[in-house]
Design a protein around this motif. Structure first.
Motif, short mmCIF file in Angstrom:
data_model
loop_
_atom_site.label_atom_id
_atom_site.label_comp_id
_atom_site.label_asym_id
_atom_site.label_seq_id
_atom_site.Cartn_x
_atom_site.Cartn_y
_atom_site.Cartn_z
N LEU A 162 14.29 -20.39 -6.38
CA LEU A 162 13.76 -19.29 -7.20
C LEU A 162 12.67 -19.73 -8.15
CD1 LEU A 162 16.95 -17.26 -8.09
CD2 LEU A 162 15.09 -16.63 -6.54
N SER A 220 10.17 -14.39 0.32
CA SER A 220 9.82 -13.13 -0.33
C SER A 220 8.49 -12.66 0.26
CB SER A 220 9.70 -13.36 -1.84
OG SER A 220 9.02 -12.30 -2.45
N PRO A 248 13.71 -11.41 -3.31
CA PRO A 248 13.89 -12.67 -2.59
C PRO A 248 15.08 -12.57 -1.63
CG PRO A 248 14.41 -12.93 -4.93
CD PRO A 248 13.84 -11.57 -4.75
N ASN A 249 14.93 -13.15 -0.49
CA ASN A 249 16.05 -13.14 0.45
C ASN A 249 16.14 -14.51 1.12
OD1 ASN A 249 13.58 -11.83 1.93
ND2 ASN A 249 14.83 -12.84 3.49
N VAL A 293 20.50 -15.97 -5.03
CA VAL A 293 19.08 -15.72 -5.34
C VAL A 293 18.88 -14.38 -6.02
CG1 VAL A 293 18.21 -17.18 -3.49
CG2 VAL A 293 18.43 -14.72 -3.09
N VAL A 299 14.29 -19.87 0.26
CA VAL A 299 14.19 -18.52 -0.29
C VAL A 299 12.88 -17.92 0.19
CG1 VAL A 299 14.03 -17.18 -2.41
CG2 VAL A 299 15.53 -19.17 -2.31
N GLN A 355 4.25 -17.43 -7.63
CA GLN A 355 3.80 -16.07 -7.95
C GLN A 355 2.95 -16.07 -9.22
OE1 GLN A 355 7.40 -13.76 -8.09
NE2 GLN A 355 7.51 -13.60 -5.87
N MET A 410 9.51 -20.19 -6.37
CA MET A 410 8.93 -18.88 -6.07
C MET A 410 8.23 -18.30 -7.29
SD MET A 410 10.82 -15.44 -4.70
CE MET A 410 11.48 -14.85 -6.24
#
Lengths: 601, 375
Positions: A349, A301, A372-373, A456, A299, A356, A352
């Motif tokens: 995720l 971002s 998110p991609n 996601v 993932v 963060q 992530m």
């Protein structure tokens, strides 16, 4: 240490998130006298604030307990408290590989969940002895008999083999300790053969460099010896070696069967990767232990400082986090809308979110994170194939031969009454159902192939909401697969905001663009003047909305009044606007960059 | 004669009133006697001494006193000997510019010919009269203790005795534009050179707030406020009285020097209960209750109160919000990066003139909202 192999037990606790793994660990530490007095606190093994707060384990936390069994004998129990989330699947598998037994803990109220099953399969793959444990039997809604039946269905155990405990009150924990000694096999391995140890985790310590957490399978490693890692063929001198209590306890050597650590002096944890095998440079073992892979981020971002002045601080923070997190990747990126930032890669995720949150809390940064991609494989008309991690870098439609996206195998376990909604939300997200299995009379396991990009975005939240929180999800990467994907741009006052660009399926583009515009209209606060929001594919505008200008109330505080108060009020309002990013002449709040997450299908 | 030294201002707050206006939220009291007023005068002089010591940049000749303003409350309630004592002990001991502007606020009903003489002799050369309205109905709604005829007589007396007269009006319940313009005309004709037009604000704990809550009266709607305000702005302009700040209007050259200094960030000493002061680096505020201010001064020390040391960023922000209040505006360079100054896009709430952003009258009316975007 004179404990022989017969008196060693290496085990882990596996459980679905929130089923009480860390609390159970706390009780084991207490009852063996490993943690006493002032060290006692909730979730002792979870050292990060974030871990305690969210009730999750992010890093492994091994600890050695000395246990005087009631029937006689002094045992060395090594508990490896593993991360409990799907994102850290690989770390979990390495931790399991370091053990001979596993406590499979299930919440007496919630019963078996997706991760329970996945972790169980993982433990069985590693030939671990499973001790089924029903936790939280003190809760009024506890259904131990029902959960026991699930266990029997699942692992075919005898009802009498299932331990019922309350990690909260301590009930049943003494029996559990006895069971560990009786049921978990002792480790095997010759301490005199060339050393072979499995790195099941690694951390970075600013004083001694990268520290490998190892389980020795054979041989003995001493302080000062030169070790070699199979994966990258690097050599290090053992600066310190030892075992774990709440802190690291230095000793002279680690021998077959033992769990401990080796300080390598490496400047970066990426040199000491989880899953790698450690041996001696001079006297190597015949080969590495099986199962080593380098985990790759799934993932991505974009992360940008709201205030451009914080760019260097963000870079510094990412470098520091990466020292201790081999799975985190990042590279510099420039966005026309957001300025200078980084495209970061994560395992999933949760990973992530954790990064963060740590950047913001531990490093005091104020960030804008983009949606998110995933990583696309792009084949252009000239036949070249490349990876695209940022939707905004997708070239013009005419240059593209095909786009392949990552597909995951997702497994959902849900009470049967929610089967319909679960299938519906999965199909809406381009899922293909390929399995449906009744686990018992109440629960169903449904398997899907699902584009990771859909997962996601909001799949998990949606799943939780349509099943009133009862469903659980686990997934793993399957393959990259072609689909008819196009790039959808968002324009604000006529300018493409690259940070809002996303890749969608062609059939959904119109609907998606419209809803995204409407959602952005809600999220972008009124400004001094009208703000036009458009969704476009190429030059074709699919949808448009307008944020009307601020209604300018007659509010003139005509008395000059108290200037200090006035200023403080404005400063407070400004603080509230901190998460706004100035894009052109429009102030866009952080939530808007994640607007897609909030779009109803 | 030019003097390169800086200037500063002096604000003296006189908290005594004969009755309390329903809308007032300033430091004021209607419980006072000659004993308290005498103690007040002494304490005020003491505060001047202590503040001058505490802030040598203002006191010891680095800057000269350019303006002095007695506000309230009701300064016209101060008996001549107390007033003389206050001015002699402050203004009289300061090094001033050649022609300091010395203003005192007065209520129309308490200004008398005798008082005017005393004031002039004490050095007061400008009077600011709290007219609020020349309409009995409006004065009653505001809870004023004075009728329109008395108010008008006070205005006439002020204009007869002082060269420089300023007057305040309030835009609020019961005010109609036609009547307002007539009243302003009368004042212009009498010689008032400076006008303040205030939009009535409702403050917590005032009688006005209770009356509004009880439905005894209603505040005008925004559209009505806008109609009154813009109508008055246009009308005064026709009479040669130009807007130079959100609420202030003057014949050219007759602007309040004291207030203009506030908006330019010139330092000032604030003395008396509830008064604020600005040293150039930080702000302080005195306690509003008379006793809380008086007791420490009678004990020989300054009263405790909030102190707001201004860092660079705070000073920048103040500069913007103060500058925006005036028709000088602020340089575009002071505004946040990415701000689009194009007036057409902002509904003509401002103009851009010579690289400065200057609010229009419509903009002034919405200054609180605009500040949020520009600060």
């Amino acid at each position: 240490m004179t404990t022989n192999l017969l008196q060693m037990r290496n085990f882990c606790i596996i459980a679905h998130i929130d089923h009480g793994k860390s609390t159970l660990a706390d009780r084991l530490l207490e009852q063996t006298g490993t943690v006493v007095g002032k060290d006692r606190q909730e979730q002792v093994l979870d050292s990060m604030d974030l871990e305690r707060e969210r009730g999750i384990t992010i890093k492994s936390h091994p600890i050695r307990m000395m246990y005087d069994a009631p029937g006689g004998g002094n045992y060395m129990l090594n508990l490896i408290d593993t991360p409990g989330h799907v994102d850290f699947h690989y770390e979990v598998s390495r931790s399991l590989a370091a053990c001979e037994g596993a406590l499979l803990v299930v919440d007496a109220v919630q019963g078996v969940q997706a991760q329970t099953i996945n972790n169980l399969y993982l433990a069985l793959e590693h030939d671990l002895t499973i001790i089924p444990v029903i936790n939280k039997i003190d809760l009024p809604a506890a259904r131990p008999d029902y959960v026991a039946e699930q266990f029997i269905d699942l692992i075919g155990c005898d009802p009498d083999d299932i331990l019922k405990v309350s990690a909260k009150t301590g009930e049943g924990v003494a029996d559990l300790l006895t069971a560990i000694v009786e049921l978990v096999p002792h480790p095997e391995g010759d301490p005199d053969l060339p050393p072979q140890g499995l790195i099941f985790d690694s951390i970075f310590d600013p004083y001694v460099g990268a520290v490998a957490y190892v389980r020795m399978f054979q041989g003995t490693i001493h302080k000062g010896e030169r070790i070699r890692l199979f994966g990258n063929d690097k050599q290090f001198e053992v600066g310190e070696i030892g075992w774990f209590r709440l802190k690291r306890m230095a000793t002279k050597s680690l021998a077959a069967g033992e769990v401990g650590y080796i300080a390598t002096g490496a400047k970066d944890v990426r040199h000491v990767r989880v899953g790698d095998t450690v041996t001696l440079a001079e006297d190597p073992c015949s080969g590495p232990l099986p199962g080593y892979t380098v985990v790759k981020p799934m993932v991505f971002s974009g992360m940008y400082p709201v205030d451009n002045d914080q760019y260097d601080d963000l870079l510094d923070a990412l470098q520091k986090l990466q020292l201790n997190d081999a799975a985190l990747t990042w590279e510099k990126e420039t966005s026309a809308a957001l300025g200078f930032g980084f495209r970061c890669g994560f395992l999933g995720l949760l990973h992530m979110e954790i990064i963060q949150e740590r950047l913001e809390r531990e490093y005091n940064l104020n960030l804008i994170a983009t949606l998110p991609n995933v990583e696309y494989e792009l084949k252009t008309k000239d036949g070249t194939v490349r990876l695209v991690e940022n939707p905004a870098l997708l070239p013009d439609d005419r240059e593209i031969q095909e786009i392949r996206e990552p597909i995951v195998h997702a497994e959902v376990i849900t009470p049967k009454e929610f089967v319909g909604p679960v299938i519906q939300i999965s199909l809406e997200r381009r899922g293909v159902q390929n399995k449906m299995e009744y686990l018992d009379t109440e629960r169903v396991a449904i398997g899907f192939d699902l584009p990771l990009s859909e997962l996601v975005v909001d799949y998990y939240d949606k799943l939780k909401s349509v099943t009133r929180g009862y469903a659980s999800l686990d997934y793993e990467y399957a393959r990259h697969q072609v689909d008819d994907l196009i790039r959808l741009d968002i324009l604000i006052n006529g300018e493409i905001v690259d940070a809002l660009t996303c890749i969608v399926h062609r059939d959904n583009a119109y609907n998606w663009g419209l809803k995204l515009c409407q959602k952005l209209k809600e999220l972008i606060p009124r400004q001094m003047y009208a703000v036009a929001i458009q969704a476009a594919v190429g030059t074709r505008v699919l949808a448009r909305t307008t944020v009307k200008p601020f209604r300018k109330n007659v509010t003139a505080k005509c008395y000059g009044g108290d200037i200090s108060r006035k200023r403080k009020l404005l400063e407070k309002q400004k603080e509230g606007k901190k998460r706004m990013k100035q894009v052109g002449s429009v102030e866009i709040p952080q939530e808007a960059f994640l607007a897609v997450l909030k779009v109803e299908r | 004669m030019s003097d390169a030294r800086g200037r500063y201002g002096l604000y003296i707050h006189v908290p005594f009133c004969s009755s309390i206006c329903s809308y007032c939220h300033f430091a004021r009291t209607d419980r006072h006697d000659s004993g308290l007023r005498r103690r007040y005068a002494e304490a005020l002089v003491r505060e001047y001494e202590l503040r001058s010591e505490a802030c040598p940049a203002l006191g010891s000749g680095h800057r000269r006193l350019a303006t002095c303003y007695l506000g309230g409350g009701t300064p016209s309630l101060l008996e001549p000997e107390n007033l003389r004592r206050v001015l002699a002990g402050t203004l009289g001991r300061s090094e001033t510019v050649d022609d300091p502007e010395v203003t005192a606020e007065a209520n129309p009903e308490s200004l008398t010919a005798e008082l005017a003489t005393v004031w002039r002799e004490a050095g007061i050369n400008r009077v600011s009269l709290g007219v609020q309205s020349l309409d009995d109905h409006v004065l009653r709604l505001l809870g004023r203790d004075c009728d329109a005829a008395t108010t008008a007589r006070g205005l006439e007396l002020a204009c007869a005795r002082f060269d420089r007269v300023a007057a305040d009006w309030i835009l609020g319940p019961g005010v109609e534009l036609a009547s307002l313009c007539d009243q302003l005309d009368r004042a212009v004709d009498l010689g008032v050179e400076h006008f303040s037009l205030y939009l009535l604000e409702v403050h917590r704990g005032t009688a006005l707030q209770q009356d509004l809550a009880a439905g005894k009266l209603a505040m005008p709607r925004d559209a009505k406020f806008e109609h009154l305000y813009l109508g008055a702005v246009r009308h005064l302009a026709k009479r040669g009285v130009r807007q130079y700040e959100v609420a202030n209007f003057a014949r050219p050259g007759a602007e309040s020097r004291h207030n203009s200094a506030y908006w330019r960030g010139v330092p000032y000493l604030g003395l008396g209960p509830g008064a604020h002061g600005f040293s150039g680096r930080g702000r302080y505020a005195n306690p509003g209750a008379v006793e809380a201010w008086l007791a420490p001064l009678e004990g020989g020390r300054l009263p405790d109160g909030p102190v707001d040391p201004l860092d660079l960023q705070a000073r920048r922000l103040e500069r913007v919000i103060l500058g925006l209040r005036t028709t000088q505006g602020v340089p575009l360079a002071w505004l946040p990066a990415g701000f689009d100054p194009e007036p057409e896009r902002a509904d003509r709430l401002w103009d851009v003139r010579e690289g400065r952003l200057v609010l229009t009258s419509r903009g002034f009316l919405r200054i609180d909202t605009i500040e949020e975007f520009l600060a």
